[in-house]
Scaffold this motif. Structure first.
Motif, PDB file in Angstrom:
ATOM      1  N   LYS A  34      29.642  29.481  48.564  1.00  0.00           N
ATOM      2  CA  LYS A  34      30.536  28.733  47.688  1.00  0.00           C
ATOM      3  C   LYS A  34      31.332  29.679  46.797  1.00  0.00           C
ATOM      4  O   LYS A  34      31.396  29.527  45.576  1.00  0.00           O
ATOM      5  N   LEU A  35      31.948  30.663  47.459  1.00  0.00           N
ATOM      6  CA  LEU A  35      32.664  31.704  46.735  1.00  0.00           C
ATOM      7  C   LEU A  35      34.086  31.802  47.254  1.00  0.00           C
ATOM      8  O   LEU A  35      34.316  31.890  48.463  1.00  0.00           O
ATOM      9  N   LEU A  36      35.057  31.778  46.345  1.00  0.00           N
ATOM     10  CA  LEU A  36      36.456  31.920  46.704  1.00  0.00           C
ATOM     11  C   LEU A  36      36.858  33.377  46.506  1.00  0.00           C
ATOM     12  O   LEU A  36      36.911  33.875  45.382  1.00  0.00           O
ATOM     13  N   PHE A  37      37.100  34.088  47.625  1.00  0.00           N
ATOM     14  CA  PHE A  37      37.561  35.468  47.547  1.00  0.00           C
ATOM     15  C   PHE A  37      39.050  35.487  47.179  1.00  0.00           C
ATOM     16  O   PHE A  37      39.833  34.676  47.679  1.00  0.00           O
ATOM     17  N   ILE A  38      39.423  36.439  46.328  1.00  0.00           N
ATOM     18  CA  ILE A  38      40.808  36.554  45.864  1.00  0.00           C
ATOM     19  C   ILE A  38      41.297  37.977  46.085  1.00  0.00           C
ATOM     20  O   ILE A  38      40.673  38.932  45.612  1.00  0.00           O
ATOM     21  N   ALA A  39      42.408  38.124  46.818  1.00  0.00           N
ATOM     22  CA  ALA A  39      43.054  39.435  46.945  1.00  0.00           C
ATOM     23  C   ALA A  39      43.906  39.630  45.696  1.00  0.00           C
ATOM     24  O   ALA A  39      44.976  39.046  45.565  1.00  0.00           O
ATOM     25  N   MET A  40      43.418  40.454  44.771  1.00  0.00           N
ATOM     26  CA  MET A  40      44.107  40.679  43.511  1.00  0.00           C
ATOM     27  C   MET A  40      45.050  41.865  43.694  1.00  0.00           C
ATOM     28  O   MET A  40      44.721  43.018  43.398  1.00  0.00           O
ATOM     29  N   ALA A  41      46.254  41.568  44.187  1.00  0.00           N
ATOM     30  CA  ALA A  41      47.203  42.621  44.543  1.00  0.00           C
ATOM     31  C   ALA A  41      47.578  43.485  43.354  1.00  0.00           C
ATOM     32  O   ALA A  41      47.794  44.694  43.478  1.00  0.00           O
ATOM     33  N   GLY A  42      47.659  42.873  42.167  1.00  0.00           N
ATOM     34  CA  GLY A  42      48.152  43.591  41.003  1.00  0.00           C
ATOM     35  C   GLY A  42      47.255  44.690  40.506  1.00  0.00           C
ATOM     36  O   GLY A  42      47.734  45.702  39.981  1.00  0.00           O
ATOM     37  N   ASN A  43      45.929  44.524  40.614  1.00  0.00           N
ATOM     38  CA  ASN A  43      45.040  45.613  40.195  1.00  0.00           C
ATOM     39  C   ASN A  43      44.219  46.172  41.354  1.00  0.00           C
ATOM     40  O   ASN A  43      43.199  46.819  41.143  1.00  0.00           O
ATOM     41  N   HIS A  44      44.684  45.912  42.577  1.00  0.00           N
ATOM     42  CA  HIS A  44      44.168  46.574  43.780  1.00  0.00           C
ATOM     43  C   HIS A  44      42.662  46.343  43.966  1.00  0.00           C
ATOM     44  O   HIS A  44      41.915  47.269  44.292  1.00  0.00           O
ATOM     45  N   GLN A  45      42.241  45.104  43.782  1.00  0.00           N
ATOM     46  CA  GLN A  45      40.824  44.776  43.916  1.00  0.00           C
ATOM     47  C   GLN A  45      40.649  43.449  44.667  1.00  0.00           C
ATOM     48  O   GLN A  45      41.597  42.685  44.851  1.00  0.00           O
ATOM     49  N   ILE A  46      39.396  43.193  45.076  1.00  0.00           N
ATOM     50  CA  ILE A  46      38.999  41.900  45.621  1.00  0.00           C
ATOM     51  C   ILE A  46      38.093  41.242  44.586  1.00  0.00           C
ATOM     52  O   ILE A  46      37.079  41.819  44.186  1.00  0.00           O
ATOM     53  N   TRP A  47      38.476  40.059  44.151  1.00  0.00           N
ATOM     54  CA  TRP A  47      37.692  39.322  43.163  1.00  0.00           C
ATOM     55  C   TRP A  47      37.067  38.096  43.824  1.00  0.00           C
ATOM     56  O   TRP A  47      37.371  37.765  44.979  1.00  0.00           O
TER      57      TRP A  47
END
Length: 679
Positions: A337-350
């Motif tokens: 139950k986890l939504l992965f987020i490609a955080m392009a602005g700070n070069h991370q996966i949240w």
């Protein structure tokens, strides 16, 4: 420019020691005076003749048009997320200091990738990102002459074409404002208030498709969700007919929750379905994650505040108070139950926890958002420990369905596809890039294995269970490619058909149930499909209808799938509304229905009245639909509008019946169907 770099660095350091605004102004003016008195200062070279310009009626010249202006040169490349972050900073500056007050902003496009060198692509980016100031496709000429070192860089030039200050990177809003204010005051007697020949780029383009730079697509059964990014909205579309069922968002940029007409987005990108009724959106320029309740026609913010953040850890506050940084892609891990987020602005996966969960030895409480992978440094660095690994503008995500389950990452600035093992979080390369983690220029267009394969700024990736491989939108190569995650190999898909070729495709998703892939063909302003058997590329027409109310909330929705013969026939649809308890149908108000059906079907009446029966305890209606001889599947939608009364209150309610029609030879079935609503 060495002296300007030196002065700029010293000024930034000394400004931090001064508290008062006026004291800072005086210090900036002192530095300007010292610079002008220096015999080492040189005039800026002018723009080379023959360059292509945008948002102007004629090419601009520092000597002709701008010699008595304060000029801010924004050296940028349109793929760079940090450059995009500077645009809102510049916009606020332009609103405060107009051309008439003496400030002129010019975007100096200095390309990194080969595709970015093409003026047609630069023009599309100017339109897509709503850049209204003049932009020149410089080709790195002025970049080299002024010794620019990185993207983005901002150079402030005073009257007489004298470079005053240079700022590198993003986040200089207050410093830049201070410098402009001080410079305009310092040069006030020399500043011209004349206008410059500026026009609006958006006047040049009005796509007939009804879309404007669509960014992403997601499919769930008969539902197709499109992020119509340039229009700051989403479209919910029937995945077979292309008919628009709902427009989600007012079309104005902003961050507003509410019903579909009230809600506002700002350049939304990644979209995905959690189920038939719930979807999530990466609202990129709002730096937020939005949830769309398709059943109740409501949009809400589940993460982000609307302001860009620099946090590289997260988890200290609720997700709705957590500042994010340009979320671009999404993927849902259903087990955790986890939504992965490609955080392009700070070069991370949240990750946003939809329930209490634990992943890679990190526990995350429901409603919190945390960094899961990537140090935040812009690199192509692989490592067994997810927080030591580094990404370079990750933009697309997909969960693989093979034996070694992993999260696939379209890592745009490193021109690669990478993977994160769900068991442990180890990060490794799949295809593209090279061994040196700091080399973000290892791009190209070449099939092969591992780092021998070359991509050019891939933005999205999806997994096809039918193909048993990943498919990547190789954006700047205008191609889609198959990725074998087991063999770490890449192969270009040779598309057939007469559809227009792809132009910077930004989104891709697999519709395995129907043996096809959907593509958001961004710069063509279209959605396209690829048949997985023939590799035929076709445009998927989007059909807008004035009969679709984008803010309708349905009290009840009934849906059924009917298998009928492929021979010509007429079917009768009956619908009955029964009232229980104190509710009754209003005796005086009109009760009606209307039919939405494809053009190839014949309907005896598109609209009609519902008849009152049993002392206002029932409403009844019927319609006949004639189906031609065909193997083509279709959909019939019946919308009912009724007025209920009870306990002294009368309300207008909307009901919906959806019939999904499948055709097959020699099928025995009834010719009459009934749907009953109990209210």
């Amino acid at each position: 420019m060495d002296l300007v770099y030196e002065f700029s660095a010293d000024l930034a350091e000394n400004l931090a020691d001064i508290e008062s605004h006026q004291g800072k102004i005086l210090l900036v003016q002192k530095y300007i005076k010292q610079l002008l008195n220096s015999k080492q200062v040189e005039h800026s070279p002018d723009f080379r003749e023959g360059l292509e310009w945008f948002n102007v009626s004629e090419p601009l010249s520092l000597e002709k048009h701008l010699k008595d202006k304060l000029v801010l040169l924004d050296f940028f490349t349109y793929c760079c997320i940090n450059c995009l972050h500077v645009l809102p900073e510049i916009k606020r500056l332009e609103e405060k200091y107009s051309v008439q007050k003496g400030l002129v902003v010019i975007g100096v496009h200095s390309a990194k990738f080969e595709a970015e060198k093409l003026s047609k692509n630069v023009e599309a980016a100017v339109l897509r990102h709503e850049i209204h100031h003049p932009v020149v496709n410089d080709g790195m000429v002025l970049w080299n002459q002024l010794q620019i070192a990185c993207w983005p860089s901002l150079v402030l030039i005073g009257p007489g074409n004298i470079p005053l200050f240079i700022l590198m990177g993003e986040g200089h809003t207050s410093t830049l404002d201070l410098m402009v204010e001080a410079a305009l005051d310092f040069f006030k007697d020399k500043i011209s208030t004349a206008s410059v020949p500026v026009i609006s780029a958006r006047l040049h383009l009005s796509p007939s498709t009804g879309l404007f730079f669509p960014g992403r697509v997601a499919v769930q059964g008969r539902k197709l969700l499109i992020s119509d990014s340039g229009h700051h909205r989403l479209l919910l579309v029937d995945s077979n007919s292309g008919r628009v069922e709902a427009k989600i968002g007012s079309g104005d940029s902003g961050l507003t929750d509410g019903n579909f007409l009230e809600a506002k987005f700002f350049f939304p990108q990644g979209v995905l379905f959690a189920d038939e009724d719930i979807a999530y959106v990466a609202d990129t320029e709002n730096h937020a994650i939005r949830m769309v309740d398709l059943k109740n026609c409501q949009v809400s913010t589940v993460a982000g505040t609307g302001k860009i953040g620099s946090d590289r850890v997260g988890g200290s506050v609720l997700a709705t108070k957590q500042q994010l940084n340009s979320p671009w892609g999404l993927a849902l891990e259903p087990k955790k139950k986890l939504l992965f987020i490609a955080m392009a602005g700070n070069h991370q996966i949240w990750g946003l926890a939809l329930e209490d969960t634990k992943i890679w030895k990190k526990s995350v409480k429901k409603g919190y958002c945390v960094a899961l992978a990537g140090s935040g440094r812009e690199e192509n660095r692989n490592n067994s420990y997810p927080h030591i690994a580094a990404f370079a503008q990750p933009s697309g995500l997909a969960l693989s369905g093979n034996k070694s389950d992993c999260l696939l990452v379209a890592d745009s600035e490193s021109s690669s596809v990478r993977k994160i093992l769900l068991d442990g979080g180890a990060v490794s390369g799949v295809v593209g890039a090279e061994k040196n983690p700091n080399n973000l220029f290892a791009y190209g267009d070449k099939d092969g294995k591992g780092i021998e394969a070359k991509l050019q700024h891939p933005i999205d990736v999806c997994w096809s269970s039918r193909l048993k491989c990943a498919v990547v939108a190789d954006t700047f190569n205008n191609k889609i490619k198959k990725i074998d995650v087991q063999k770490n190999s890449c192969e270009t898909i040779n598309l057939a058909g007469n559809a227009t070729s792809l132009k910077e495709p930004g989104g891709i998703c697999a519709d395995d149930a129907n043996n096809r892939i959907f593509i958001a063909d961004t710069n063509n302003h279209t959605i396209k499909t690829v048949d997985l058997s023939t590799w035929k590329l076709e445009e998927f027409p989007i059909v807008f209808s004035t009969e679709v109310d984008s803010v309708t909330r349905y009290l009840k929705v009934e849906e059924a799938t009917l298998l009928i013969s492929n021979k010509e026939m007429t079917l009768s649809y009956n619908f009955l509304v029964k009232f229980k308890g104190p509710l009754k149908a209003s005796e005086d108000a009109p009760h009606s229905f209307r039919i939405l059906a494809p053009d190839h079907l014949t309907v005896d009446s598109k609209k009609g009245e519902l008849k009152i029966r049993d002392e206002c305890r029932e409403l009844h209606g019927s319609v006949e639909v004639t189906f031609p001889s065909s193997d083509k599947d279709s959909q019939v939608v019946i919308l009912l509008n009724v007025v209920t009364c009870g306990n002294g209150v009368c309300k207008m309610e909307n009901l919906k019946v959806v019939f999904n029609i499948a055709r097959k030879e020699d099928v025995q079935h009834d010719r009459s169907f009934e749907t009953v609503f109990e209210l």
